[in-house]
Scaffold this motif. Structure first.
Motif, PDB file in Angstrom:
ATOM      1  N   UNK A 121       2.027  -3.361  30.008  1.00 31.90           N
ATOM      2  CA  UNK A 121       0.865  -2.482  30.211  1.00 31.90           C
ATOM      3  C   UNK A 121       0.938  -1.819  31.593  1.00 31.90           C
ATOM      4  N   UNK A 122       1.505  -0.648  31.627  1.00 31.91           N
ATOM      5  CA  UNK A 122       1.597   0.075  32.892  1.00 31.91           C
ATOM      6  C   UNK A 122       2.534  -0.556  33.893  1.00 31.91           C
ATOM      7  N   UNK A 123       3.397  -1.438  33.453  1.00 33.09           N
ATOM      8  CA  UNK A 123       4.344  -2.071  34.366  1.00 33.09           C
ATOM      9  C   UNK A 123       3.881  -3.398  34.913  1.00 33.09           C
ATOM     10  N   UNK A 124       2.617  -3.771  34.634  1.00 35.82           N
ATOM     11  CA  UNK A 124       2.125  -5.065  35.082  1.00 35.82           C
ATOM     12  C   UNK A 124       2.217  -5.234  36.579  1.00 35.82           C
ATOM     13  N   UNK A 125       2.897  -6.266  37.003  1.00 33.95           N
ATOM     14  CA  UNK A 125       3.039  -6.572  38.426  1.00 33.95           C
ATOM     15  C   UNK A 125       3.937  -5.561  39.138  1.00 33.95           C
ATOM     16  N   UNK A 126       4.809  -4.885  38.395  1.00 31.82           N
ATOM     17  CA  UNK A 126       5.725  -3.912  38.981  1.00 31.82           C
ATOM     18  C   UNK A 126       5.086  -2.548  39.189  1.00 31.82           C
ATOM     19  N   UNK A 127       3.862  -2.389  38.757  1.00 38.21           N
ATOM     20  CA  UNK A 127       3.185  -1.108  38.868  1.00 38.21           C
ATOM     21  C   UNK A 127       2.858  -0.757  40.315  1.00 38.21           C
ATOM     22  N   UNK A 128       2.807   0.545  40.592  1.00 38.83           N
ATOM     23  CA  UNK A 128       2.392   1.006  41.912  1.00 38.83           C
ATOM     24  C   UNK A 128       0.960   0.618  42.236  1.00 38.83           C
ATOM     25  N   UNK A 129       0.198   0.194  41.231  1.00 37.18           N
ATOM     26  CA  UNK A 129      -1.187  -0.204  41.489  1.00 37.18           C
ATOM     27  C   UNK A 129      -1.256  -1.437  42.383  1.00 37.18           C
ATOM     28  N   UNK A 130      -0.183  -2.210  42.441  1.00 42.03           N
ATOM     29  CA  UNK A 130      -0.140  -3.380  43.333  1.00 42.03           C
ATOM     30  C   UNK A 130      -0.362  -2.975  44.778  1.00 42.03           C
ATOM     31  N   UNK A 131      -0.011  -1.731  45.126  1.00 47.25           N
ATOM     32  CA  UNK A 131      -0.148  -1.299  46.516  1.00 47.25           C
ATOM     33  C   UNK A 131      -1.609  -1.198  46.949  1.00 47.25           C
TER      34      UNK A 131
END
Length: 368
Positions: A121-131
């Motif tokens: 789902x959107x890359x999970x932990x690898x998503x840019x949202x982690x930033x």
């Protein structure tokens, strides 16, 4: 999963996934007595959040910071600070077609090979949202640095082929355009280029430049913990960053020592440099001049053009990525670069406090 903790004395631990319930960070090592509010953090998060212009994803997230611990009556207590940002606009259905297919340019394949399982789902932990979590922590670090007279400012130097010449910088214009360029005129050119990319269902990369002022001399160590090496690691830990240079960077390969060396002189009782080809770092330590570095950001890998790829079972296929994606990552990554620089520099400042016996004695009042 290892690798979600960064720093030694000022240490952050980020958690959460792109389409989970939220994103957060725990900050350990923040001194007691710092005036801190959710508003202080929100100023930084607002610069990173989606939906700011036609050049950012249409995902609607307020990205409201909530401080859950470590602050009492408006001041830090010295205990771990926990900050939560809840996710509100997840559309996981947009990613159903990639459940068993690897997106080109993303971490889908490598993540699956490493763990044998992934959150698609959107890359999970690898998503840019982690930033988001990094920016929340960076806001705290930057506030401490400001009280020490150190300020960090990042901006967009280039979008695709449109690059702002240094002699045409207008710092006051950085926040006057949606891509945070130090020139409204060049921002218009970059915007036209991005609109063409969008029309062609494509994306663009760019360059973020960052300037640090007010740094004392001697921050960083000479071998494995160099200031520039730590900044490089910090920048390259940002998913979209593929290159780092400090000072003249790669240009030093095409110059001479007689030109590249920064000559010293004394002015008003202080040792300064005539030039700053080194970018403010000598031998891995700050030299007292401006620290100037750049991060190269790749084009957004999620594009709407058909792309060749493979399924989890190794079958060749073609895919069109659906969902809401930034045609360029650079503008929202500007504050991420700024935040990671603040976290890195503050951690090294804390480490530096134990570098000399005379200063240690003076700090504890035992100097005779």
């Amino acid at each position: 999963m290892a690798g979600s903790i960064y720093g030694r004395l000022f240490q952050i631990s980020t958690w959460g996934e792109s389409h989970g319930k939220g994103i957060g960070v725990v900050i350990d090592g923040c001194p007691a007595g710092l005036s801190l509010s959710e508003e202080d953090i929100q100023v930084y998060l607002d610069r990173r959040k989606p939906g700011q212009s036609q050049f950012t994803t249409g995902r609607k997230e307020s990205d409201m910071a909530q401080i859950w611990s470590g602050v009492f009556e408006g001041r830090t207590t010295g205990t771990p600070i926990s900050i939560l940002v809840q996710n509100q606009d997840q559309r996981s259905r947009d990613y159903g077609n990639i459940m068993n297919t690897y997106r080109p340019g993303h971490a889908d394949y490598t993540f699956d090979e490493k763990y044998g399982f992934r959150d698609y789902r959107g890359g999970g932990r690898s998503s840019g949202r982690e930033t988001t979590a990094r920016v929340a922590a960076g806001a705290v670090a930057a506030k401490i640095l400001k009280e020490l007279g150190i300020e960090i400012h990042a901006y967009t130097k280039a979008i695709g082929p449109v690059s702002v010449p240094e002699n045409e910088y207008h710092p006051e214009e950085i926040f006057q355009n949606p891509i945070y360029m130090p020139s409204n005129a060049y921002a218009q050119k970059a915007s036209a280029y991005l609109e063409e990319c969008i029309k062609n269902q494509d994306s663009s990369g760019g360059i973020i430049e960052c300037v640090v002022t007010g740094m004392p001399v001697g921050i960083g160590d000479t071998v494995f913990e160099k200031l520039d090496a730590n900044l490089a690691k910090a920048m390259l830990s940002i998913g979209a960053v593929k290159g780092f240079e400090i000072g003249d960077g790669f240009k030093v390969a095409d110059t001479k020592g007689s030109i590249n060396n920064d000559s010293f002189h004394t002015k008003d009782g202080r040792i300064t440099k005539d030039t700053n080809h080194a970018g403010g770092v000598l031998g891995g330590m700050s030299d007292g001049s401006k620290i100037i570095f750049r991060a190269a950001v790749k084009p957004t890998p999620s594009i709407s053009q058909p792309q060749s790829t493979v399924t989890k079972d190794g079958e060749n296929t073609e895919m069109i990525i659906k969902g809401r994606h930034d045609p360029v990552i650079v503008p929202r990554a500007v504050v991420v670069v700024e935040s990671m620089a603040a976290i890195t520099i503050l951690d090294l400042l804390f480490t530096n406090m134990s570098a000399r016996m005379d200063k240690l004695k003076n700090f504890y009042g035992t100097e005779k």
